[in-house]
Scaffold this active site. Structure first.
Site, PDB file in Angstrom:
ATOM      1  N   GLY A  41      21.832  58.878   9.484  1.00 34.53           N
ATOM      2  CA  GLY A  41      22.539  58.955  10.751  1.00 34.53           C
ATOM      3  C   GLY A  41      22.569  60.358  11.323  1.00 34.53           C
TER       4      GLY A  41
ATOM      5  N   HIS B  14      29.793  51.189   5.005  1.00 33.53           N
ATOM      6  CA  HIS B  14      28.460  51.656   4.621  1.00 33.53           C
ATOM      7  C   HIS B  14      28.491  52.881   3.711  1.00 33.53           C
ATOM      8  CE1 HIS B  14      24.152  51.520   5.121  1.00 33.53           C
ATOM      9  NE2 HIS B  14      24.074  52.712   5.685  1.00 33.53           N
TER      10      HIS B  14
END
Length: 300
Positions: free
Chosen positions: A46, A270
């Site tokens: 990310g 996550h």
């Protein structure tokens, strides 16, 4: 025990680039845990992701038993950011192997989160002789969403950030990583935003992303197609409320990998290594500790 980031930070050549990494723990010659193999931990992909942001807080627990290396994958953190050649998982895995060669490390256990899980899986498939055991946390490439739409909520928010980076978009992305929203602090957003907008970071993210969208390279990243070839003991770990790689994505890997087992963390997204930190570390170290290093062919 905690580690100051600068006290464990190193860099080394990996072929034609330099990779940044963090290292702590006993010399493998003095440690019998997990067959004496070092542990390499590979972070997610990310905005603003890095080895330290994903695993810095987990390092003391793992380093108590293993020589532990947290590696900034190519394009992230303090590592060089070359254009991605081919699919990112293979691109990154090949550079990690070159780093191990540079450090004189023959075999390792691998722990990968999300993007890092895909890199770990590709490395184990391409270089099985270099790997002991695998721990994969909501891994990319290997998870196949059977019931959820693609892109998932987390992936969609990642793509939204890349188009026009703002702190608000980054906060929206990070909020999909965890169930406990108190973990989405202003400090975390600022730290990740600085890394995500550092020189070369956006270009690296685009190059990585295109390797999964370009028809010529995307199929090489569909690791679930090759999962049946993996012969390593593999621990699949998943947050029950994962909004990036949802839990149904674990089912194909669990079915296809002959030596796979699955652990699901309740009330967890996550980032199991952060949101279920203590349980994740306990389960992972116990799994690695069961590894026995047997003599390889051609050795005494």
């Amino acid at each position: 025990m905690t580690y100051a980031k600068e006290s464990v930070q190193h860099s080394a050549k990996a072929g034609d680039i330099t990779l940044n990494y963090y290292e702590a723990g006993p010399d493998t010659r003095s440690s019998q845990a997990g067959g004496g193999l070092p542990l390499v931990m590979l972070h997610g992909g990310g905005p603003g992701a890095s080895a330290w942001s994903n695993f810095g807080r987990a390092l003391p627990h793992f380093a108590a038993s293993f020589r532990t290396l947290l590696v900034d994958q190519p394009g992230f953190g303090g590592s060089d950011k070359p254009p991605v050649v081919g699919n990112y998982y293979r691109h990154a895995a090949d550079y990690v192997v070159k780093l191990l060669d540079e450090l004189g490390i023959e075999r390792v256990h691998l722990l990968g989160n999300s993007l890092g899980g895909g890199t770990a899986m590709r490395l184990a498939l391409s270089h099985p002789d270099r790997v002991g055991r695998l721990i994969l946390m909501g891994p990319g490439g290997l998870s196949l969403n059977l019931f959820h739409a693609d892109p998932t909520e987390g992936v969609q928010r990642l793509m939204d950030f890349g188009g026009d980076p703002t702190r608000e978009k980054l906060r929206a992305f990070i909020s999909t990583m965890v169930v406990d929203q108190s973990l989405v602090t202003d400090e975390l957003v600022e730290e990740r935003f600085a890394d995500a907008t550092a020189p070369g970071a956006q270009e690296a993210m685009r190059s990585m992303g295109m390797s999964f969208w370009n028809p010529e390279t995307a199929e090489d990243g569909m690791l679930w197609r090759e999962a049946h070839r993996l012969r390593k003991h593999t621990l699949l770990t998943w947050g029950r409320e994962d909004r990036v790689n949802p839990l149904d994505g674990a089912l194909t890997a669990l079915k296809l990998i002959p030596k796979a087992q699955l652990h699901v963390f309740p009330h967890c997204g996550h980032w199991a290594q952060i949101e279920a930190a203590e349980e994740f570390a306990e389960i992972s170290t116990a799994f690695l500790a069961r590894h026995i290093e047997r003599p390889r062919k051609g050795t005494a």
